[in-house]
Motif scaffolding. Structure first.
Motif, short mmCIF file in Angstrom:
data_model
loop_
_atom_site.label_atom_id
_atom_site.label_comp_id
_atom_site.label_asym_id
_atom_site.label_seq_id
_atom_site.Cartn_x
_atom_site.Cartn_y
_atom_site.Cartn_z
N MET A 1 0.85 -1.17 0.00
CA MET A 1 0.00 0.00 0.00
C MET A 1 0.90 1.23 0.00
SD MET A 1 -3.08 1.12 2.65
CE MET A 1 -2.85 -0.33 3.57
N GLU A 2 0.65 2.13 -0.92
CA GLU A 2 1.42 3.38 -1.01
C GLU A 2 0.57 4.53 -0.50
OE1 GLU A 2 3.22 6.14 -4.51
OE2 GLU A 2 3.52 3.98 -4.70
N ILE A 3 1.06 5.19 0.54
CA ILE A 3 0.31 6.28 1.17
C ILE A 3 1.12 7.56 1.10
CG2 ILE A 3 -0.74 7.14 3.31
CD1 ILE A 3 -1.00 4.21 4.19
N THR A 4 0.48 8.63 0.64
CA THR A 4 1.07 9.96 0.67
C THR A 4 0.11 10.88 1.39
OG1 THR A 4 2.16 9.57 -1.45
CG2 THR A 4 2.02 11.85 -0.70
N VAL A 5 0.63 11.62 2.34
CA VAL A 5 -0.16 12.61 3.07
C VAL A 5 0.41 13.98 2.74
CG1 VAL A 5 -0.91 13.43 5.34
CG2 VAL A 5 -0.61 10.96 4.94
N TYR A 6 -0.44 14.88 2.28
CA TYR A 6 -0.07 16.26 2.00
C TYR A 6 -0.61 17.11 3.13
CZ TYR A 6 0.57 14.38 -2.71
OH TYR A 6 0.96 13.64 -3.80
N GLY A 7 0.25 17.89 3.75
CA GLY A 7 -0.21 18.71 4.87
C GLY A 7 0.75 19.84 5.17
N THR A 8 0.57 20.41 6.34
CA THR A 8 1.41 21.50 6.83
C THR A 8 1.89 21.16 8.24
OG1 THR A 8 -0.41 22.74 7.83
CG2 THR A 8 0.08 23.18 5.49
N THR A 9 2.80 21.95 8.74
CA THR A 9 3.33 21.70 10.09
C THR A 9 2.39 22.19 11.18
OG1 THR A 9 4.56 23.78 10.03
CG2 THR A 9 5.74 21.78 9.35
N THR A 10 1.49 23.10 10.85
CA THR A 10 0.63 23.69 11.88
C THR A 10 -0.79 23.13 11.89
OG1 THR A 10 0.05 25.48 10.37
CG2 THR A 10 1.91 25.85 11.87
N CYS A 11 -1.10 22.24 10.98
CA CYS A 11 -2.45 21.69 10.86
C CYS A 11 -2.67 20.57 11.89
CB CYS A 11 -2.64 21.15 9.45
SG CYS A 11 -4.05 20.07 9.24
N LYS A 24 0.47 2.94 13.96
CA LYS A 24 0.21 1.69 13.25
C LYS A 24 1.47 1.15 12.57
CE LYS A 24 -3.70 0.58 11.98
NZ LYS A 24 -4.59 -0.47 12.42
N GLU A 25 2.58 1.91 12.72
CA GLU A 25 3.86 1.55 12.10
C GLU A 25 3.70 1.33 10.59
OE1 GLU A 25 5.59 -1.63 14.36
OE2 GLU A 25 5.80 -0.38 16.13
N THR A 26 2.97 2.27 9.97
CA THR A 26 2.69 2.23 8.53
C THR A 26 3.66 3.14 7.80
OG1 THR A 26 0.35 1.86 9.01
CG2 THR A 26 0.89 2.66 6.81
N ASP A 27 4.22 2.63 6.71
CA ASP A 27 5.09 3.45 5.88
C ASP A 27 4.24 4.43 5.09
OD1 ASP A 27 7.45 2.19 6.64
OD2 ASP A 27 7.27 0.68 5.07
N TYR A 28 4.67 5.67 5.03
CA TYR A 28 3.97 6.70 4.27
C TYR A 28 4.94 7.81 3.94
CZ TYR A 28 3.73 9.37 8.64
OH TYR A 28 4.05 10.05 9.79
N GLU A 29 4.56 8.59 2.93
CA GLU A 29 5.34 9.77 2.57
C GLU A 29 4.55 10.99 3.02
OE1 GLU A 29 7.25 11.96 -1.35
OE2 GLU A 29 6.15 10.09 -1.58
N TYR A 30 5.23 11.94 3.66
CA TYR A 30 4.57 13.18 4.10
C TYR A 30 5.16 14.33 3.30
CZ TYR A 30 2.23 16.49 7.13
OH TYR A 30 1.41 17.47 7.61
N GLN A 31 4.31 15.02 2.55
CA GLN A 31 4.73 16.14 1.73
C GLN A 31 4.21 17.44 2.35
OE1 GLN A 31 6.00 16.20 -1.82
NE2 GLN A 31 6.89 14.26 -1.17
N ASP A 66 -11.27 9.14 8.09
CA ASP A 66 -12.13 8.04 8.57
C ASP A 66 -11.99 6.81 7.68
OD1 ASP A 66 -13.11 9.43 10.77
OD2 ASP A 66 -14.84 10.21 9.67
N SER A 67 -11.94 7.00 6.37
CA SER A 67 -11.75 5.87 5.45
C SER A 67 -10.38 5.24 5.63
CB SER A 67 -11.93 6.32 4.01
OG SER A 67 -13.23 6.77 3.78
N LEU A 68 -9.37 6.05 5.86
CA LEU A 68 -8.03 5.53 6.11
C LEU A 68 -8.02 4.65 7.35
CD1 LEU A 68 -4.96 5.49 5.47
CD2 LEU A 68 -4.78 7.52 6.93
N LYS A 69 -8.70 5.06 8.40
CA LYS A 69 -8.72 4.31 9.65
C LYS A 69 -9.37 2.94 9.46
CE LYS A 69 -10.37 7.84 12.13
NZ LYS A 69 -10.86 8.59 13.29
N MET A 70 -10.23 2.80 8.45
CA MET A 70 -10.93 1.52 8.23
C MET A 70 -10.12 0.56 7.37
SD MET A 70 -14.70 3.09 7.68
CE MET A 70 -15.62 1.57 7.85
N LYS A 71 -9.02 1.02 6.79
CA LYS A 71 -8.20 0.15 5.92
C LYS A 71 -7.38 -0.81 6.73
CE LYS A 71 -7.92 1.86 1.43
NZ LYS A 71 -8.07 0.68 0.65
#
Length: 71
Positions: A1-11, A24-31, A66-71
């Protein structure tokens, strides 16, 4: 599963997503929007106007937290 999260430091919602994935010790990329990529690049990546973060993309599909939490 390839996960990318786009966000900011203050959100706070972005921090919640990162904490969830870390716990969950899930690999993901944070942009970081504004640092790693511009809002225009983010919109091009997801194919729609973006007004809020986080934007979560799993295997090419955008999901809500919420959908991510159900995966």
């Amino acid at each position: 599963m390839e996960i990318t999260v786009y966000g900011t430091t203050t959100c706070p919602h972005c921090i919640n997503v990162k904490t969830f994935l870390d716990n969950k010790e899930t690999d993901y990329e944070y942009q970081l929007v504004g640092t790693d990529l511009s809002i225009e690049q983010l919109e091009e990546n997801v194919g729609r106007p973006v007004r809020t973060v986080p934007v979560i993309v799993v295997d090419g599909d955008e999901l809500s937290f919420d959908s991510l939490k159900m995966k």
